[in-house]
Enzyme design. Structure first.
Site, PDB file in Angstrom:
ATOM      1  N   SER A 150       0.831  -1.200   0.000  1.00  0.00           N
ATOM      2  CA  SER A 150       0.000   0.000   0.000  1.00  0.00           C
ATOM      3  C   SER A 150       0.870   1.256   0.000  1.00  0.00           C
ATOM      4  O   SER A 150       1.622   1.474  -0.947  1.00  0.00           O
ATOM      5  CB  SER A 150      -0.972  -0.057   1.185  1.00  0.00           C
ATOM      6  OG  SER A 150      -1.999   0.867   1.003  1.00  0.00           O
ATOM      7  N   ASP A 227     -10.355  -5.698  -2.716  1.00  0.00           N
ATOM      8  CA  ASP A 227      -9.691  -4.653  -1.917  1.00  0.00           C
ATOM      9  C   ASP A 227     -10.509  -3.356  -2.020  1.00  0.00           C
ATOM     10  O   ASP A 227     -10.619  -2.763  -3.098  1.00  0.00           O
ATOM     11  CB  ASP A 227      -8.274  -4.457  -2.496  1.00  0.00           C
ATOM     12  CG  ASP A 227      -7.444  -3.437  -1.742  1.00  0.00           C
ATOM     13  OD1 ASP A 227      -8.016  -2.475  -1.208  1.00  0.00           O
ATOM     14  OD2 ASP A 227      -6.217  -3.607  -1.708  1.00  0.00           O
ATOM     15  N   HIS A 263      -7.388  -5.990   1.343  1.00  0.00           N
ATOM     16  CA  HIS A 263      -6.168  -5.188   1.505  1.00  0.00           C
ATOM     17  C   HIS A 263      -5.350  -5.645   2.720  1.00  0.00           C
ATOM     18  O   HIS A 263      -4.333  -5.055   3.033  1.00  0.00           O
ATOM     19  CB  HIS A 263      -6.594  -3.725   1.700  1.00  0.00           C
ATOM     20  CG  HIS A 263      -5.526  -2.712   1.416  1.00  0.00           C
ATOM     21  ND1 HIS A 263      -5.046  -2.448   0.156  1.00  0.00           N
ATOM     22  CD2 HIS A 263      -4.832  -1.870   2.241  1.00  0.00           C
ATOM     23  CE1 HIS A 263      -4.125  -1.491   0.206  1.00  0.00           C
ATOM     24  NE2 HIS A 263      -3.965  -1.126   1.463  1.00  0.00           N
TER      25      HIS A 263
HETATM   26  N1  LIG Z   1      -7.529   2.726   9.868  1.00  0.00           N
HETATM   27  C1  LIG Z   1      -7.871   2.619   8.492  1.00  0.00           C
HETATM   28  C2  LIG Z   1      -7.285   1.415   7.818  1.00  0.00           C
HETATM   29  C3  LIG Z   1      -5.789   1.416   7.843  1.00  0.00           C
HETATM   30  C4  LIG Z   1      -5.234   0.281   7.028  1.00  0.00           C
HETATM   31  O1  LIG Z   1      -5.950  -0.519   6.463  1.00  0.00           O
HETATM   32  N2  LIG Z   1      -3.917   0.228   6.943  1.00  0.00           N
HETATM   33  C5  LIG Z   1      -3.309  -0.782   6.142  1.00  0.00           C
HETATM   34  C6  LIG Z   1      -2.401  -0.139   5.150  1.00  0.00           C
HETATM   35  S1  LIG Z   1      -3.342   0.964   4.124  1.00  0.00           S
HETATM   36  C7  LIG Z   1      -2.207   1.681   3.064  1.00  0.00           C
HETATM   37  O2  LIG Z   1      -1.134   2.058   3.295  1.00  0.00           O
HETATM   38  C8  LIG Z   1      -2.556  -1.748   7.029  1.00  0.00           C
HETATM   39  O3  LIG Z   1      -1.609  -2.398   6.604  1.00  0.00           O
HETATM   40  N3  LIG Z   1      -2.998  -1.855   8.289  1.00  0.00           N
HETATM   41  C9  LIG Z   1      -2.326  -2.644   9.306  1.00  0.00           C
HETATM   42  C10 LIG Z   1      -2.833  -4.040   9.485  1.00  0.00           C
HETATM   43  O4  LIG Z   1      -2.231  -4.758  10.320  1.00  0.00           O
HETATM   44  O5  LIG Z   1      -3.799  -4.456   8.814  1.00  0.00           O
HETATM   45  C11 LIG Z   1      -9.358   2.655   8.318  1.00  0.00           C
HETATM   46  O6  LIG Z   1     -10.015   2.926   9.300  1.00  0.00           O
HETATM   47  O7  LIG Z   1      -9.835   2.441   7.199  1.00  0.00           O
END
Ligand SMILES: N[C@@H](CCC(=O)N[C@@H](CSC=O)C(=O)NCC(=O)O)C(=O)O
Length: 284
Positions: A150, A227, A263
């Site tokens: 991402s 995603d 995602h």
């Molecule tokens: N808090 C957000 C969602 C944040 C999210 O999905 N972060 C992803 C990366 S997104 C792009 O850079 C991630 O890897 N999160 C960490 C995990 O452990 O899943 C929302 O509220 O939508």
């Protein structure tokens, strides 16, 4: 000693080191994880940098990305850095999840007050590798790969496209491919560079960079069709592939649209082996 080792954890026959160090470029203490495969006991090993996404630290992928599984078999070290400086006391740094803390976007900010330490590009490309190579001679500085997810996929693509002689392999999971044309990228670049700095924005946009790359490309990109961020237009992988094809006429971008995957780290862990093997092809 540059690094303090906070913990050593056995993983797939190797060791996961939880490290921290005082970093000049980010003006604060930075935490990271370093996976040393079993082969590191017998000689130098290539190094794969994994750049995480928004809201992450170096722990997300080390704990649930399953990179250590193939890294152990192939004999590749994996570096999991943090995604931003932390605790700089900049007004607004903790106000949103997609800007500031946990969202450094792998750029060097040129706009105040973020210039105080939001220099993740220099940290990832220069300071961190130099520090690691000086303290861990077992890491082979001549064999580096980069990957990420991402925001970290954007980091991997842009850092590779700007430094093709430094990195021998590149791949990405659900990368932000065209940040100047998506909401996440526009918010970040407006904040870190300023609204009127379009040339600067383009310097950190993979789709813009690939137009002038001028070399054969070999990139693996996985994106899940389920995603939500892809569906919302935050990733725009098709723009990147089109620009690469138009620029090189022989685009070596392997874009795999993985049916139903989202995602999350369920998606990343499913295809982690493929990305480590992709790196191994170029690093070993
Ligand atoms: N808090 C957000 C969602 C944040 C999210 O999905 N972060 C992803 C990366 S997104 C792009 O850079 C991630 O890897 N999160 C960490 C995990 O452990 O899943 C929302 O509220 O939508």
């Amino acid at each position: 000693m540059i690094f303090e080792t906070v913990a050593t954890i056995a993983s797939f026959g190797g060791r996961l080191l939880k490290l921290k160090h005082a970093a000049k470029s980010t003006n604060c203490e930075m935490a990271l994880n370093l996976y040393l495969p079993p082969q590191a006991s017998n000689g130098k090993v290539p190094v794969l940098f994994y750049l995480s996404g928004l809201t992450c630290s170096g722990d997300n992928c080390a704990e649930k990305g399953f990179f250590q599984h193939s890294a152990s078999r192939e004999g590749i070290a994996v570096v999991y850095p943090d995604t931003s400086p932390r605790g700089l006391q900049i007004e607004g740094e903790d106000d949103s999840w997609d800007f500031g803390t946990g969202a450094g976007f792998y750029v060097n900010a040129t706009k105040e007050p973020w210039t105080k330490g939001y220099n993740m590009y220099s940290y990832i490309v220069d300071e961190l590798p130099e520090a690691l190579f000086s303290e861990f001679p077992v890491l082979d500085s001549s064999s580096l790969g980069i990957t990420g997810h991402s925001m970290g996929g954007h980091g991997a693509l842009t850092i590779y496209l700007k430094n093709p002689d430094k990195y021998k392999s590149c791949s990405a999971f659900a990368p932000i491919c065209n940040p100047i044309n998506c909401a996440w990228g526009q918010k970040a670049f407006k904040g870190y560079f300023g609204e009127d700095q379009q040339d600067k924005w383009k310097e950190h946009d993979a789709t813009e960079l690939v137009k002038n790359f001028g070399r054969p490309l070999a990139l693996l990109i996985d994106v899940g069709t389920g995603d939500n961020f892809y569906k919302q237009g935050q990733l725009l992988p098709e723009n990147f592939v089109k620009a690469a094809e138009e620029a090189t006429h022989l685009s070596g971008v392997t874009l795999r649209m993985q049916p139903d995957y989202d995602h999350s780290y369920y998606f990343i862990s499913t295809f982690a082996d493929d990305h480590v093997k992709w790196a191994a092809k170029y690093l070993l």
